[in-house]
Scaffold this motif. Structure first.
Motif, mmCIF file in Angstrom:
data_model
loop_
_atom_site.group_PDB
_atom_site.id
_atom_site.type_symbol
_atom_site.label_atom_id
_atom_site.label_comp_id
_atom_site.label_asym_id
_atom_site.label_seq_id
_atom_site.Cartn_x
_atom_site.Cartn_y
_atom_site.Cartn_z
ATOM 1 N N LYS A 202 51.630 56.059 22.372
ATOM 2 C CA LYS A 202 51.196 57.041 21.382
ATOM 3 C C LYS A 202 51.687 56.692 19.981
ATOM 4 O O LYS A 202 50.942 56.807 18.998
ATOM 5 C CB LYS A 202 51.696 58.442 21.778
ATOM 6 C CG LYS A 202 51.072 58.988 23.031
ATOM 7 C CD LYS A 202 49.556 59.126 22.914
ATOM 8 C CE LYS A 202 49.147 60.220 21.947
ATOM 9 N NZ LYS A 202 47.672 60.443 21.944
ATOM 10 N N THR A 203 52.939 56.250 19.878
ATOM 11 C CA THR A 203 53.487 55.944 18.556
ATOM 12 C C THR A 203 52.828 54.704 17.970
ATOM 13 O O THR A 203 52.505 54.666 16.772
ATOM 14 C CB THR A 203 55.005 55.768 18.639
ATOM 15 O OG1 THR A 203 55.583 56.912 19.276
ATOM 16 C CG2 THR A 203 55.620 55.598 17.256
ATOM 17 N N TYR B 84 58.505 65.196 16.419
ATOM 18 C CA TYR B 84 57.675 63.984 16.474
ATOM 19 C C TYR B 84 56.804 63.836 15.226
ATOM 20 O O TYR B 84 56.626 62.720 14.712
ATOM 21 C CB TYR B 84 56.808 64.013 17.727
ATOM 22 C CG TYR B 84 56.025 62.741 17.944
ATOM 23 C CD1 TYR B 84 56.668 61.530 18.189
ATOM 24 C CD2 TYR B 84 54.634 62.748 17.907
ATOM 25 C CE1 TYR B 84 55.953 60.361 18.393
ATOM 26 C CE2 TYR B 84 53.901 61.583 18.123
ATOM 27 C CZ TYR B 84 54.564 60.390 18.352
ATOM 28 O OH TYR B 84 53.846 59.231 18.553
ATOM 29 N N PHE C 78 55.398 56.978 25.312
ATOM 30 C CA PHE C 78 55.845 57.196 23.937
ATOM 31 C C PHE C 78 55.523 55.984 23.065
ATOM 32 O O PHE C 78 55.077 56.132 21.915
ATOM 33 C CB PHE C 78 57.341 57.486 23.919
ATOM 34 C CG PHE C 78 57.857 57.977 22.607
ATOM 35 C CD1 PHE C 78 57.728 59.313 22.253
ATOM 36 C CD2 PHE C 78 58.470 57.114 21.707
ATOM 37 C CE1 PHE C 78 58.190 59.779 21.027
ATOM 38 C CE2 PHE C 78 58.938 57.568 20.480
ATOM 39 C CZ PHE C 78 58.799 58.908 20.135
ATOM 40 N N GLU D 61 57.678 57.767 30.742
ATOM 41 C CA GLU D 61 57.796 58.427 29.436
ATOM 42 C C GLU D 61 58.042 57.402 28.334
ATOM 43 O O GLU D 61 57.478 57.523 27.226
ATOM 44 C CB GLU D 61 58.922 59.454 29.472
ATOM 45 C CG GLU D 61 58.600 60.694 30.269
ATOM 46 C CD GLU D 61 59.776 61.635 30.407
ATOM 47 O OE1 GLU D 61 59.561 62.862 30.510
ATOM 48 O OE2 GLU D 61 60.943 61.150 30.421
ATOM 49 N N ASP E 298 53.353 64.199 26.977
ATOM 50 C CA ASP E 298 53.160 64.597 25.582
ATOM 51 C C ASP E 298 54.280 64.001 24.730
ATOM 52 O O ASP E 298 55.476 64.181 25.047
ATOM 53 C CB ASP E 298 53.167 66.124 25.467
ATOM 54 C CG ASP E 298 53.002 66.587 24.034
ATOM 55 O OD1 ASP E 298 51.863 66.570 23.536
ATOM 56 O OD2 ASP E 298 54.034 66.927 23.406
ATOM 57 N N ALA E 299 53.922 63.284 23.685
ATOM 58 C CA ALA E 299 54.912 62.604 22.854
ATOM 59 C C ALA E 299 55.864 63.584 22.185
ATOM 60 O O ALA E 299 57.057 63.284 21.999
ATOM 61 C CB ALA E 299 54.218 61.747 21.804
ATOM 62 N N HIS E 300 55.370 64.769 21.809
ATOM 63 C CA HIS E 300 56.227 65.763 21.158
ATOM 64 C C HIS E 300 57.337 66.227 22.111
ATOM 65 O O HIS E 300 58.506 66.338 21.713
ATOM 66 C CB HIS E 300 55.395 66.968 20.706
ATOM 67 C CG HIS E 300 54.375 66.638 19.649
ATOM 68 N ND1 HIS E 300 53.174 66.039 19.940
ATOM 69 C CD2 HIS E 300 54.405 66.817 18.304
ATOM 70 C CE1 HIS E 300 52.489 65.875 18.828
ATOM 71 N NE2 HIS E 300 53.208 66.330 17.814
ATOM 72 N N TYR F 50 60.246 53.349 18.185
ATOM 73 C CA TYR F 50 59.668 53.867 19.433
ATOM 74 C C TYR F 50 60.428 53.375 20.670
ATOM 75 O O TYR F 50 59.937 53.479 21.787
ATOM 76 C CB TYR F 50 58.183 53.494 19.543
ATOM 77 C CG TYR F 50 57.825 52.069 19.194
ATOM 78 C CD1 TYR F 50 58.103 51.025 20.062
ATOM 79 C CD2 TYR F 50 57.198 51.783 17.981
ATOM 80 C CE1 TYR F 50 57.766 49.721 19.726
ATOM 81 C CE2 TYR F 50 56.863 50.480 17.647
ATOM 82 C CZ TYR F 50 57.147 49.456 18.521
ATOM 83 O OH TYR F 50 56.815 48.154 18.196
#
Length: 477
Positions: free
Chosen positions: A285-286, A222, A282, A278, A260-262, A196
């Motif tokens: 979320k990860t 992702y 990231f 960002e 948005d992680a994607h 990550y």
């Protein structure tokens, strides 16, 4: 030029070292001393353990990779050639021997002489005058089977040792070691920091190629990343892994965000440099997804928080990371840590968790935070971890244990770990146990605790060994 007088000083470390009264001594000698060691976090080499390496000399096993010693030597004005440079092993050892007398009141002074005693039965205080004699004596012993890596760990009564391993690792040395018939067990610990860390898109894509190869999953988006990480968690679990570990400045939390992680993943894969926001989102979320995977497996997750790394850019460019140029950071911890843990707890997916802080100013934050998420399901489910890095010395360990005692239950504490790259570091467990016993012993002598040796002795044994054994639930042979 300073010239040390010729002398042969016998060690000040007696059998009652750090034990200030009779209660402390009884607790240590009768209850703590002989407990096995479960070293659930360190940076030892699985290859060296599995291959039962015998070291060439004391410098190789004692000085290489030890940035604690390197910092002290630099402070004393010793040239880098004798630290990480091209001086030969004897010259490096001689400079360390010269340094030792100047480390008074630094934990290095205690550790150095504990290690010389416990491994080599050398009771002299190391200095420049006896350096050659000690160099020869230790090397003679090291060049025997009794001082191989497995023998050294067995000598310290190690029952379990957990290494620190990237998700891409083949774990071949763990596999080979399992069939070695050794007296102790070695398990991997899952360290997915690179999965990550998206700051550098080029480096990140190189890492993902390795992760794709290891998992057999082509990582194109992702969701593929998460699938590959889940695959590797399953692989680690099959090899006995029950622990993850993460090194972070702080934990991240976003309650509401348009990020948005994607989309961030796709942008990074396209070669775009992510913004700081960002990067943080990231990681949040990860890590949340990883923590849910750990919970499903019954693992313990560890978070080492608060290091300000690679401060000296000039030396970092020459020597790289983990070479002695990190320090305590002053990151804000409480709100994001609470939000991160609560997000997992909302759905009852918060795994067993150990929190380590590097800033002693955060002791009370960490100790009280653990109480927010202990839910009665597991004894000591959320742990305030032992004094770490700059805090794994007498004052730091006492402060951590006093804070835990005041704001939690030290009786549920899973105790000490080495967090070390050295096979000679295991007397740190002894150091911890002596300090622990003296804390309780002083309270008994002062009338702040009952003089109930058997009950308090049981608590000491739990902290030294049994709590960790019950908490981690490592597979049996």
């Amino acid at each position: 030029m300073n010239i040390l007088p010729q002398r042969n000083i016998q060690s000040y470390i007696s059998e009652d070292f750090l034990l200030s009264n009779e209660f402390s001594r009884k607790l240590y000698h009768c209850y703590a001393k002989n407990q096995p060691i479960i070293d659930y976090h360190n940076h030892l080499s699985p290859e060296q353990i599995s291959n039962n390496k015998i070291f060439d000399n004391i410098t190789e096993i004692w000085l290489k990779g030890d940035h604690y010693k390197w910092r002290a030597m630099r402070t004393l004005g010793i040239d880098e050639s004798y630290i990480t440079g091209n001086a030969n092993d004897w010259e490096k050892f001689e400079k360390w021997a010269y340094t030792v007398p100047y480390t008074l009141r630094n934990p290095l002074y205690h550790w150095t002489h504990l290690e010389l005693q416990r491994y080599f039965d050398i009771h002299d205080v190391l200095d420049q005058n006896n350096a050659l004699e000690i160099y020869k004596c230790t090397n003679e012993q090291l060049n025997t089977a009794e001082f191989s890596t497995q023998s050294l760990l067995s000598k310290m009564n190690v029952e379990v040792v957990c290494t620190t391993d990237d998700p891409t690792d083949s774990l071949e040395y763990h596999r080979d070691f399992r069939n070695s018939g050794s007296s102790f067990q070695m398990f991997p610990a899952f360290r997915p920091d690179k999965s990550y860390t998206i700051d550098s898109p080029d480096d990140y894509r190189i890492y993902l190629n390795k992760l794709s190869e290891a998992s057999g999953i082509s990582i194109q988006n992702y969701d593929d990343l998460l699938s590959a990480l889940l695959n590797r968690i399953g692989f680690f679990h099959e090899k006995g892994g029950r622990i993850s570990d993460h090194g972070l400045e702080n934990l991240y939390y976003f309650k509401n965000s348009s990020l948005d992680a994607h989309r961030i993943f796709k942008s990074v894969m396209d070669g775009n440099i992510p913004t700081d926001e960002e990067v943080s989102f990231f990681k949040f979320k990860t890590l949340q997804e990883l923590c849910k995977m750990y919970h499903a497996k019954g693992w313990t997750q560890q978070f080492h928080l608060g290091a300000l790394r690679n401060n000296n850019s000039r030396m970092f460019s020459k020597l790289g990371a983990d070479t002695g140029f990190d320090s305590i950071g002053d990151f804000r911890q409480a709100a994001s840590l609470s939000g991160f843990l609560n997000e997992l707890d909302k759905t009852d997916q918060l795994a067993k968790t150990i929190l380590y802080n590097l800033n002693p100013g955060d002791n009370e934050v960490m100790a009280t935070m653990t109480g927010n998420f202990n839910d009665g399901s597991i004894k000591g489910k959320i742990q305030f971890g032992s004094g770490w890095w700059f805090l794994d010395q007498k004052d730091g360990m006492e402060a951590q244990m006093n804070t835990l005692s005041n704001m939690g239950l030290i009786s549920c504490f899973v105790g000490m770990l080495t967090d070390s790259r050295s096979f000679l570091s295991f007397p740190r467990h002894e150091y911890f146990r002596r300090i622990l016993c003296d804390l309780f012993g002083k309270d008994m002598q002062n009338g702040e605790l009952p003089q109930d040796e058997k009950w308090i002795g049981k608590i000491i044994q739990d902290i030294c060994y049994y709590n960790a054994k019950d908490y981690f639930q490592f597979p049996h042979k």
